[in-house]
Design an enzyme around this catalytic site. Structure first.
Site, PDB file in Angstrom:
ATOM      1  CD  GLU A 169      -8.137  -3.980  -0.590  1.00 39.64           C
ATOM      2  OE1 GLU A 169      -6.966  -3.731  -0.889  1.00 39.64           O
ATOM      3  OE2 GLU A 169      -8.417  -4.798   0.305  1.00 39.64           O
TER       4      GLU A 169
ATOM      5  CG  HIS B 227      -7.823  -0.676   2.109  1.00 40.75           C
ATOM      6  ND1 HIS B 227      -8.459  -1.396   3.103  1.00 40.75           N
ATOM      7  CD2 HIS B 227      -6.769  -1.416   1.731  1.00 40.75           C
ATOM      8  CE1 HIS B 227      -7.790  -2.506   3.320  1.00 40.75           C
ATOM      9  NE2 HIS B 227      -6.749  -2.552   2.495  1.00 40.75           N
TER      10      HIS B 227
ATOM     11  CG  HIS C  65      -2.000  -1.062   1.174  1.00 40.01           C
ATOM     12  ND1 HIS C  65      -2.503  -1.587   0.010  1.00 40.01           N
ATOM     13  CD2 HIS C  65      -2.654  -1.715   2.181  1.00 40.01           C
ATOM     14  CE1 HIS C  65      -3.421  -2.508   0.297  1.00 40.01           C
ATOM     15  NE2 HIS C  65      -3.527  -2.610   1.603  1.00 40.01           N
TER      16      HIS C  65
HETATM   17  C1  GLA Z   1      -5.060  -5.325   2.244  1.00 37.71           C
HETATM   18  C2  GLA Z   1      -4.168  -6.491   2.296  1.00 37.71           C
HETATM   19  C3  GLA Z   1      -4.336  -7.190   3.592  1.00 37.71           C
HETATM   20  C4  GLA Z   1      -4.134  -6.270   4.753  1.00 37.71           C
HETATM   21  C5  GLA Z   1      -5.074  -5.110   4.616  1.00 37.71           C
HETATM   22  C6  GLA Z   1      -4.821  -4.069   5.665  1.00 37.71           C
HETATM   23  O1  GLA Z   1      -6.339  -5.642   1.969  1.00 37.71           O
HETATM   24  O2  GLA Z   1      -4.362  -7.384   1.223  1.00 37.71           O
HETATM   25  O3  GLA Z   1      -3.412  -8.258   3.672  1.00 37.71           O
HETATM   26  O4  GLA Z   1      -2.816  -5.810   4.761  1.00 37.71           O
HETATM   27  O5  GLA Z   1      -4.901  -4.495   3.373  1.00 37.71           O
HETATM   28  O6  GLA Z   1      -4.765  -4.595   6.946  1.00 37.71           O
END
Ligand code: GLA
Length: 394
Positions: free
Chosen positions: A359, A219, A145
């Site tokens: 997402e 997200h 991210h």
């Molecule tokens: C995303 C990732 C997860 C986790 C979340 C945040 O969705 O794929 O593994 O890191 O973000 O906690």
């Protein structure tokens, strides 16, 4: 486009004040009050201070009384409020009561714009035109991210505006060359519009002055029963994907695109999220549950299509997700705390599997996996993405 369900909002909702009909621009000087008035489709109010800078919260209200609250820190969707089948309003996304809490409570990316590269890049390394770049490995051993201080932790310029489609918030930021290790000055605009058919439409656009990689997403953590109302394991999920990207034990795609047929990843027909999550399955073990990218069927650049639906049988709320992206990450709150729930908005608490994220994205680790759709953006090109989260009842 055709939709599998018709979205109805019941008569009770019509009794709510209608706010968004005026063609006027929001007046940010007269928006101290937190009540929705006829001429107040957009309100702006202080929401805390981060790095010495005041953060603003923008409340968008459409003509049905559906509300989206978004702040200019991280472009975070703080609230998304809509009625259930009996007309009772609830906020269906997880979040906190002030901007500061997103920092102090180490928000697990609640509601944010994730970037520059949402999801993972293996070992934080990639190569473009023979040049290797190194990023933070903030999700040991991988990059996640956008790194230590991604787009979710930046303050964006904000421009609220009434549009023919509904109240909107345009967020803009230039991420400087080298920020978090990524090449190129990246000029990014993300526009949220709350449409009159109760969609939160997110348009992303970006340009660069050096070849770079990019993968933007939102997200938001949804719970259609209302945030803090328990697990989402009974929610019925449909994902328009025949294939998915299985992962290794560090959540990096293995590179193949197997069929979902006969696996717990087959959501082509609406199925409760929890129906197969406890099965003895290597992929579920690697993801600690669902934390996987799905390959959207018939995806084509720029073609907006229905990629997922989620229905909560108890409240009757229905979420439809439309996107033009080739991938969709399903994450079901596997890292929300099992024992000591987080203290969220409005005195609610959030625990294990009490929310899901959908997402829309390019595939994880695509900078290193050339068989996947390319995430490379070059000077002269413009990155576009549109995703809509639409709330209704069924
Ligand atoms: C995303 C990732 C997860 C986790 C979340 C945040 O969705 O794929 O593994 O890191 O973000 O906690």
């Amino acid at each position: 486009m055709k939709r599998p369900y018709r979205i109805h909002f019941i008569a009770a909702l019509l009794a709510l004040p209608f706010g968004a009909c005026q063609e006027e621009k929001a007046d940010s000087s007269s928006n101290e009050s937190s009540t929705v008035s006829d001429s107040n489709a957009i309100k702006e109010e202080p929401f805390g201070t981060i790095d010495g800078q005041e953060v603003q919260l923008y409340t968008l209200t459409n003509e049905n009384g559906v509300v989206a609250k978004i702040m200019n820190y991280g472009g975070i969707v703080v609230s998304f409020i809509a009625p259930d089948k009996d007309g009772n309003l609830a906020d269906v996304v997880l979040g906190f009561d002030s901007a500061d809490e997103y920092v102090s409570k180490e928000s697990p990316y609640f509601g944010c714009i994730a970037g520059r590269y949402a999801n993972r890049i293996a070992k934080g390394k990639f190569t473009i035109d023979g040049k290797e770049y190194t990023l933070a490995t903030n999700n040991d051993p991988n990059h996640l991210h956008g790194g230590d201080k991604g787009f979710d932790k930046r303050i964006w310029d904000a421009e609220p505006k009434m549009t023919p489609d509904g109240p909107s918030l345009k967020l803009h930021r230039v991420s400087p060359d080298g920020e978090e290790g990524y090449p190129g000055n990246l000029d990014t605009t993300v526009t949220y519009t709350l449409t009159d058919d109760n969609g939160l439409k997110i348009d992303y656009e970006a340009t660069t002055d050096k070849p770079t990689v990019l993968n933007l997403t939102n997200h938001s953590y949804f719970n259609l029963g209302g945030h803090g109302s328990g697990t989402i394991l009974d929610h019925e999920l449909m994902i328009a994907a025949d294939r998915y990207t299985p992962i290794d034990a560090t959540s990096i795609p293995l590179g193949d695109l197997p069929s979902v047929e006969g696996t717990p990843f087959d959501f082509r027909k609406p199925t409760p999220i929890g129906a197969r999550i406890g099965e003895d399955n290597e992929q579920l073990k690697n993801g600690l549950g669902y934390d996987h990218n799905f390959v959207i069927k018939d995806s084509r650049d720029g073609k907006l299509q229905l990629v997922a639906t989620v229905h909560d049988p108890d409240s009757g709320r229905l979420l439809e997700v439309e996107s033009d992206e080739p991938g969709l990450q399903l994450y079901v709150g596997n890292f929300l705390p099992k024992d000591d729930p987080m203290q969220g908005k409005d005195g609610k608490t959030y625990g294990y599997r009490e929310a899901f994220c959908l997402e829309a994205q390019t595939f994880p680790d695509s900078p290193n996996q050339t068989q996947f759709p390319s995430p490379v953006l070059r000077p002269g090109e413009t990155y576009h993405q549109t995703t809509i989260y639409r709330l209704g009842v069924k």
